[in-house]
Design a protein around this motif. Structure first.
Motif, PDB file in Angstrom:
ATOM      1  N   GLN A  17       0.731  -1.174  -0.002  1.00 52.81           N
ATOM      2  CA  GLN A  17       0.032  -0.089  -0.111  1.00 52.81           C
ATOM      3  C   GLN A  17       1.011   1.297   0.110  1.00 52.81           C
ATOM      4  O   GLN A  17       1.846   1.247   1.033  1.00 52.81           O
ATOM      5  CB  GLN A  17      -0.999   0.103   1.306  1.00 52.81           C
ATOM      6  N   LEU A  18       0.640   2.155  -1.040  1.00 48.79           N
ATOM      7  CA  LEU A  18       1.420   3.441  -0.977  1.00 48.79           C
ATOM      8  C   LEU A  18       0.982   4.220  -0.019  1.00 48.79           C
ATOM      9  O   LEU A  18      -0.277   4.543   0.471  1.00 48.79           O
ATOM     10  CB  LEU A  18       1.324   3.981  -2.445  1.00 48.79           C
ATOM     11  N   ASP A  19       1.938   4.745   0.738  1.00 51.98           N
ATOM     12  CA  ASP A  19       1.553   5.539   1.879  1.00 51.98           C
ATOM     13  C   ASP A  19       2.410   6.786   2.160  1.00 51.98           C
ATOM     14  O   ASP A  19       3.270   6.547   2.821  1.00 51.98           O
ATOM     15  CB  ASP A  19       1.603   4.431   3.138  1.00 51.98           C
ATOM     16  N   SER A  23      -2.082  12.268  -0.989  1.00 51.04           N
ATOM     17  CA  SER A  23      -2.105  11.641  -2.395  1.00 51.04           C
ATOM     18  C   SER A  23      -1.103  10.770  -3.000  1.00 51.04           C
ATOM     19  O   SER A  23      -1.130  10.629  -4.032  1.00 51.04           O
ATOM     20  CB  SER A  23      -2.046  12.958  -3.122  1.00 51.04           C
ATOM     21  N   ASN A  24      -0.147  10.241  -1.897  1.00 49.49           N
ATOM     22  CA  ASN A  24       0.862   9.489  -2.454  1.00 49.49           C
ATOM     23  C   ASN A  24       1.474   9.654  -3.630  1.00 49.49           C
ATOM     24  O   ASN A  24       1.910   9.161  -4.646  1.00 49.49           O
ATOM     25  CB  ASN A  24       0.063   8.004  -2.858  1.00 49.49           C
ATOM     26  N   THR A  53      -1.690  -1.162  -4.076  1.00 48.99           N
ATOM     27  CA  THR A  53      -2.803  -0.382  -3.981  1.00 48.99           C
ATOM     28  C   THR A  53      -2.514   1.109  -3.285  1.00 48.99           C
ATOM     29  O   THR A  53      -1.416   1.065  -2.717  1.00 48.99           O
ATOM     30  CB  THR A  53      -3.614  -1.251  -2.817  1.00 48.99           C
ATOM     31  N   GLY A  54      -3.501   1.699  -3.185  1.00 45.54           N
ATOM     32  CA  GLY A  54      -3.085   3.084  -2.437  1.00 45.54           C
ATOM     33  C   GLY A  54      -4.315   3.236  -1.109  1.00 45.54           C
ATOM     34  O   GLY A  54      -4.310   2.385  -0.590  1.00 45.54           O
ATOM     35  N   LYS A  55      -4.654   4.176  -1.099  1.00 46.96           N
ATOM     36  CA  LYS A  55      -5.672   4.633   0.046  1.00 46.96           C
ATOM     37  C   LYS A  55      -6.859   5.293  -0.669  1.00 46.96           C
ATOM     38  O   LYS A  55      -6.851   5.773  -1.906  1.00 46.96           O
ATOM     39  CB  LYS A  55      -5.048   5.705   1.101  1.00 46.96           C
ATOM     40  N   PHE A  59      -4.786   6.464  -5.527  1.00 45.83           N
ATOM     41  CA  PHE A  59      -3.957   5.598  -5.681  1.00 45.83           C
ATOM     42  C   PHE A  59      -2.459   6.443  -5.570  1.00 45.83           C
ATOM     43  O   PHE A  59      -1.608   6.192  -4.891  1.00 45.83           O
ATOM     44  CB  PHE A  59      -4.220   5.120  -6.842  1.00 45.83           C
ATOM     45  N   SER A  60      -2.414   7.022  -6.571  1.00 46.82           N
ATOM     46  CA  SER A  60      -1.095   8.093  -6.477  1.00 46.82           C
ATOM     47  C   SER A  60      -1.315   9.412  -7.607  1.00 46.82           C
ATOM     48  O   SER A  60      -1.748   9.049  -8.565  1.00 46.82           O
ATOM     49  CB  SER A  60      -0.002   7.346  -6.888  1.00 46.82           C
ATOM     50  N   SER A 105      -5.681   8.775 -10.266  1.00 46.81           N
ATOM     51  CA  SER A 105      -4.399   8.144 -10.666  1.00 46.81           C
ATOM     52  C   SER A 105      -3.884   8.647 -12.052  1.00 46.81           C
ATOM     53  O   SER A 105      -3.820   7.603 -12.701  1.00 46.81           O
ATOM     54  CB  SER A 105      -4.676   6.510 -10.823  1.00 46.81           C
ATOM     55  N   GLY A 109       0.994   7.728 -11.689  1.00 45.14           N
ATOM     56  CA  GLY A 109       0.227   6.883 -10.680  1.00 45.14           C
ATOM     57  C   GLY A 109      -0.125   5.907 -12.016  1.00 45.14           C
ATOM     58  O   GLY A 109      -0.543   4.682 -11.784  1.00 45.14           O
TER      59      GLY A 109
END
Length: 255
Positions: A17-19, A23-24, A53-55, A59-60, A105, A109
């Protein structure tokens, strides 16, 4: 210790998970961490597949323009070199990779998502696509080839030159994403898709994936220093810097 990528291994499937912030947005350290993660996935026999995955809502958002704007020339050269290296590792991953696009994304992203074998996108008022040209960033042949791999050369050319960003259902209609699902169901759907891939003989699956992607991998491998220098030359043009400054002022206001 992971700073920008959260890892969770369950039933031989790792979730990355991108963190990073809201907005990653990607900077050099985040890219380095993702590269290491995918090298480990490739080499760890206990990991059979991966979810990227993102939040919720993002995603990013792509490259962190605010941070990158302050990089010097060597830092930018390092960034682009490492970004292309990351894309190569993602595309070249022999194990099944599903991308859960949990929100917006655009740009970088979208590039990460394109590297996966299958893409699910959350329902909602989100966008995905490659909008670098309107920002003033050159899209190298390798990224254009990866885009065209999924949506065809004509669509890729049209969308790249117009900087088209698509809503989830639009993206699904052109093959940019495979499924659109509610956010709450996206992880379950991604796991289900990976398990369907893992039913197959993995030697046959991985060898076929390598052959299917060999032209894209060749294009990425040919993103030489000369190509990166052209991208960087455009990055430092006064017209690009002015455009980026305007975008950054808008982003800073939103933050």
């Amino acid at each position: 210790m992971s700073a920008f990528v959260k890892r969770n291994l369950e039933d031989h499937i790792i979730s990355l998970q991108l963190d990073r912030g809201k907005s990653n947005a990607m900077h050099t350290e985040m890219i380095e961490e993702l590269t290491v993660a995918f090298q480990e996935i490739e080499n760890d026999p206990n990991i059979r597949a991966a979810i990227l995955t993102g939040k919720e809502d993002f995603f990013s958002s792509g490259l962190d323009l605010i941070e990158l704007f302050g990089y010097n020339q060597q830092e930018m050269r390092t960034f682009w070199t490492k970004f292309i290296e990351l894309v190569y590792h993602l595309v070249n991953c022999s194990k099944p990779v599903v991308c859960s696009i949990t929100g917006h994304s655009p740009a970088g992203g979208c590039v990460l998502a394109l590297s996966a074998d299958y893409r699910l996108m959350a329902e909602g008022d989100y966008v995905i696509g490659l909008n670098e040209v309107p920002v003033g960033i050159i899209v190298p042949h390798s990224i254009a080839s990866l885009y065209a791999f999924w949506i065809g050369t004509a669509n890729a050319s049209r969308f790249l030159l117009e900087g088209t960003l698509m809503k989830p259902k639009e993206a699904q209609s052109v093959g940019l994403v495979d499924q659109v699902v509610p956010f709450q169901q996206i992880h379950t759907a991604a796991t289900r898709q990976l398990k369907s891939y893992l039913q197959f003989d993995q030697h046959a699956w991985r060898a076929s994936k390598r052959y299917i992607r060999q032209d894209v991998l060749k294009a990425i491998g040919e993103t030489t220093d000369t190509v990166i220098e052209e991208v960087l030359e455009q990055w430092w043009r006064p017209s690009t810097r002015n455009r980026l400054q305007s975008i950054i002022e808008t982003l800073s206001t939103k933050r």
